[in-house]
Design an enzyme around this catalytic site. Sequence first.
Site, PDB file in Angstrom:
ATOM      1  N   GLN A  49     -10.517   2.745  10.165  1.00  0.00           N
ATOM      2  CA  GLN A  49     -10.515   4.002  10.893  1.00  0.00           C
ATOM      3  C   GLN A  49     -11.937   4.494  11.161  1.00  0.00           C
ATOM      4  O   GLN A  49     -12.886   4.124  10.478  1.00  0.00           O
ATOM      5  CB  GLN A  49      -9.761   5.075  10.097  1.00  0.00           C
ATOM      6  CG  GLN A  49      -8.372   4.652   9.666  1.00  0.00           C
ATOM      7  CD  GLN A  49      -8.339   4.099   8.252  1.00  0.00           C
ATOM      8  OE1 GLN A  49      -9.265   3.434   7.809  1.00  0.00           O
ATOM      9  NE2 GLN A  49      -7.250   4.366   7.545  1.00  0.00           N
ATOM     10  N   GLN A  84      -7.966   9.370  12.114  1.00  0.00           N
ATOM     11  CA  GLN A  84      -8.238  10.364  11.082  1.00  0.00           C
ATOM     12  C   GLN A  84      -8.062  11.800  11.585  1.00  0.00           C
ATOM     13  O   GLN A  84      -7.853  12.047  12.768  1.00  0.00           O
ATOM     14  CB  GLN A  84      -9.667  10.174  10.577  1.00  0.00           C
ATOM     15  CG  GLN A  84      -9.916   8.819   9.953  1.00  0.00           C
ATOM     16  CD  GLN A  84      -9.236   8.671   8.616  1.00  0.00           C
ATOM     17  OE1 GLN A  84      -9.681   9.215   7.614  1.00  0.00           O
ATOM     18  NE2 GLN A  84      -8.149   7.936   8.581  1.00  0.00           N
ATOM     19  N   HIS A 121       0.820  -1.210   0.000  1.00  0.00           N
ATOM     20  CA  HIS A 121       0.000   0.000   0.000  1.00  0.00           C
ATOM     21  C   HIS A 121       0.856   1.264   0.000  1.00  0.00           C
ATOM     22  O   HIS A 121       0.498   2.260  -0.631  1.00  0.00           O
ATOM     23  CB  HIS A 121      -0.920  -0.013   1.226  1.00  0.00           C
ATOM     24  CG  HIS A 121      -2.005   1.012   1.185  1.00  0.00           C
ATOM     25  ND1 HIS A 121      -3.116   0.897   0.378  1.00  0.00           N
ATOM     26  CD2 HIS A 121      -2.153   2.185   1.851  1.00  0.00           C
ATOM     27  CE1 HIS A 121      -3.901   1.938   0.553  1.00  0.00           C
ATOM     28  NE2 HIS A 121      -3.343   2.735   1.435  1.00  0.00           N
ATOM     29  N   ARG A 146      -8.079  15.327   2.704  1.00  0.00           N
ATOM     30  CA  ARG A 146      -6.854  15.828   3.336  1.00  0.00           C
ATOM     31  C   ARG A 146      -5.719  15.937   2.318  1.00  0.00           C
ATOM     32  O   ARG A 146      -4.905  16.867   2.371  1.00  0.00           O
ATOM     33  CB  ARG A 146      -6.442  14.929   4.500  1.00  0.00           C
ATOM     34  CG  ARG A 146      -7.349  15.061   5.710  1.00  0.00           C
ATOM     35  CD  ARG A 146      -6.727  14.443   6.958  1.00  0.00           C
ATOM     36  NE  ARG A 146      -6.412  13.034   6.776  1.00  0.00           N
ATOM     37  CZ  ARG A 146      -7.280  12.039   6.874  1.00  0.00           C
ATOM     38  NH1 ARG A 146      -8.547  12.294   7.125  1.00  0.00           N
ATOM     39  NH2 ARG A 146      -6.901  10.785   6.715  1.00  0.00           N
ATOM     40  N   HIS A 155     -10.257   2.880  -1.039  1.00  0.00           N
ATOM     41  CA  HIS A 155     -10.468   2.454   0.347  1.00  0.00           C
ATOM     42  C   HIS A 155     -11.298   1.179   0.299  1.00  0.00           C
ATOM     43  O   HIS A 155     -12.346   1.055   0.923  1.00  0.00           O
ATOM     44  CB  HIS A 155     -11.144   3.547   1.170  1.00  0.00           C
ATOM     45  CG  HIS A 155     -10.485   3.762   2.494  1.00  0.00           C
ATOM     46  ND1 HIS A 155     -11.170   3.915   3.670  1.00  0.00           N
ATOM     47  CD2 HIS A 155      -9.163   3.847   2.832  1.00  0.00           C
ATOM     48  CE1 HIS A 155     -10.326   4.081   4.667  1.00  0.00           C
ATOM     49  NE2 HIS A 155      -9.105   4.049   4.184  1.00  0.00           N
ATOM     50  N   GLY A 188      -2.291   9.537  -8.566  1.00  0.00           N
ATOM     51  CA  GLY A 188      -2.960   8.245  -8.654  1.00  0.00           C
ATOM     52  C   GLY A 188      -2.676   7.358  -7.467  1.00  0.00           C
ATOM     53  O   GLY A 188      -2.047   7.757  -6.473  1.00  0.00           O
ATOM     54  N   GLU A 236      -8.159   7.914  -4.822  1.00  0.00           N
ATOM     55  CA  GLU A 236      -7.537   6.844  -4.047  1.00  0.00           C
ATOM     56  C   GLU A 236      -8.578   5.789  -3.709  1.00  0.00           C
ATOM     57  O   GLU A 236      -9.783   6.040  -3.751  1.00  0.00           O
ATOM     58  CB  GLU A 236      -6.904   7.386  -2.757  1.00  0.00           C
ATOM     59  CG  GLU A 236      -5.523   7.963  -2.952  1.00  0.00           C
ATOM     60  CD  GLU A 236      -4.753   8.043  -1.650  1.00  0.00           C
ATOM     61  OE1 GLU A 236      -5.384   7.937  -0.576  1.00  0.00           O
ATOM     62  OE2 GLU A 236      -3.528   8.213  -1.707  1.00  0.00           O
TER      63      GLU A 236
END
Length: 744
Positions: A251, A325, A42, A109, A88, A544, A86
């Site tokens: 999270q 977070q 990751h 963020r 998740h 990316g 991105e």
Amino acid sequence: MDKETIKAHKISDDEYNKILSILKREPNLLELGIFSAMWSEHCSYKSSKKYLNGFPTKAPWVIQGPGENAGVIDVGDGWAAVFKIESHNHPSFIEPFAGAATGVGGIFRDIFTMGARVEASMNSLRFGQIKNKSQYLGLKSSKQNDLEISKHQRYLLKGVAAGISHYGNCMGVATIGGETSFDESFNGNILVNAFGLGICKKDEIFYAKAGEAGNEVIYVGSRTGRDGLGGAVMASDSFNQTSKKLRPTVQVGDPFAQKLLMEACLELFKKDFIIGIQDMGAAGLTSSSFEMAGKSGAGMRLDLDKVPMRERGMNPYELMLSESQERMLICAKKGYIKEIKAIFDKYELHAELIGEVTNTGQMELFWHKELVGSVPIAPITELAPILDRPTSRPKYLDEISNFNINLMPKVDENTAFKALLGDENVLNKAFIYDQYDAHIGTNTIKMPGFLGASAIRIKQSGAAIVVASQCNTRHNFINPQIGAAAAVASAGRKVAMSGAMPLAITDCLNYGNPQNPEVMWQFAKGCEGIKQACSALNTPVVSGNVSLYNETEGISVQPTPTIVNVGLLKDATKLLNSVLCLDCDVYLLGKTTGEFGGSLYAKVLYNECAGILKDIDFKVERALWDLVIKANENELLGFANSVGSGGVAISLAKMSACANLGVNAFCSFLDDAFLFDESFTRALVGVKKGKNLQFENLAQNFGLECVKIGVVGGDEFKLNNIKISLNELKKIYFDGFAKMINEF
């Protein structure tokens, strides 16, 4: 270090030997955790980096390409667009609401870390089967587990949609569009890709750097907890039956805290206090500190006992690897902590001095003044393993390449039309996007539900930023290279069909287990397709993400290289509509050659994902974009829309339903199945009455096939032998998805 501990951290024997070589000793548990996170798939891209090299990343309008938190392009008049997508995926499968919500929070963020106010978000979602297989035309069998799978997928969809809407709406960011598709290959791994876009002045961009020795390291935002602990490592492995136990690695987000964090950071950016700033995303404090120091060739000292904590008894390992977070790491000029703290105090957020930049080249970690970890920064950031995994062309390609639509049982046009129109991949997704507030900020000028690309205006300049997300996973399954190239082309085409100039892309490359040579072959070919298309179409890659290990019990998802194209329309008032409008004749642009490889037609009617794809002619593709952009500038068009899944019939039907306008069309050169073929590089455009000859001449100048096929108006949808009332068309298209989701 015992072997079980090393194995639990997903460290291979070769990697452990490399760690020993770097440290010249055994690592302690904290140091092992740091290596594990930083060298995870990751964070390090160790399986994919080889293939990412060579992506086109430069153009006169590119301000910042890959390598920072987000990409940046020039959008004129001194303004810049900052954007990135991105994944998740794993967290959203385990805990759909929290996983999707924090995915949105994380990408936001990345945007405001660069100095930009987040103005818009989008999402690209993939789910498994949400209806029983017996509901497919031509399939008679139904199993009990099909029902259980469909129920679970609907649960996941509802949770993901709720999580996305919760975070975006609460934070005050407009969710302006996206895409959602379904295939049983995603039964074990759903995909949740989040896109964010912000605006800032192009001379006020901030970067992730530590600067020189003596600069102060300041932790800002929310307290650190144990939620998200080990998330980067978890996202670098496949799922199995025990994956539900991974819930603590997901999270927990607080969008209200992040709203305050964004406002505090944007206020801070107006002052001359800081050198660099970095989001604490994957691997938390570990990645942010190592990356900032690494980019500056510096060292860093952190006093971990000074990190704000929200749980008792936390230790250095947890503080370094937690992915809680709404946190940032700042490297500030020495002596400004009081002023920085005052800004964050005003927003009721923490701002604590936790360390300083050094010239040692080491990351030195202290706990109540005791050195508990010391790791050289350059090797961990620059010498991460780069794997050359074996590749092998998948055997299934030989089995599916001989598919021929002409050998399948004939289905009449009306039956086929209603079957495709009622498929979950076609039906209007208002059930999802109505949960999103697309009006926040009053800048959205083209919202979800209006087909094609979405758009926001730049109030300061009067321009519009146009954004489109695209990936046909079936195409990528049968030909990963052409499928990925087609995603680039299609995303750019959607932007161009709004009258905007496509400028750059961000990508999220979702694939299966890289330890499977066939998956790595798919990934390698997908990267080649993106390189080829971006180079030919002049849409460089500026940011990316790679998401691998999207596999459960040995079953990988279909290759899904999600592409988001961002374009610019200098005059927002000239935004071109994507649905029908009156006083226009309907034209079909481009060649129809009978392409059914990976088509919706084959999937819905015969449950087949098979066939071949023809190469894309990028010169013709670019000519199509330029034709529509030029015709729009000359005020010849009333609407334009790309022809996509389901071909001319389904694309035109959606345009009719969304406009609440009938159409009477006839394609003498299209009959039976050809109405549903998915040839690339085609569009349906509306030429204003009296402008026909001017447009036809322009199309001829661009070397494009151009055929008038119908007129807009009336209360029926007619296309060749397909005939349906406008009311019935709308009822199927607008009501079918919610009914499907809520039918149990």
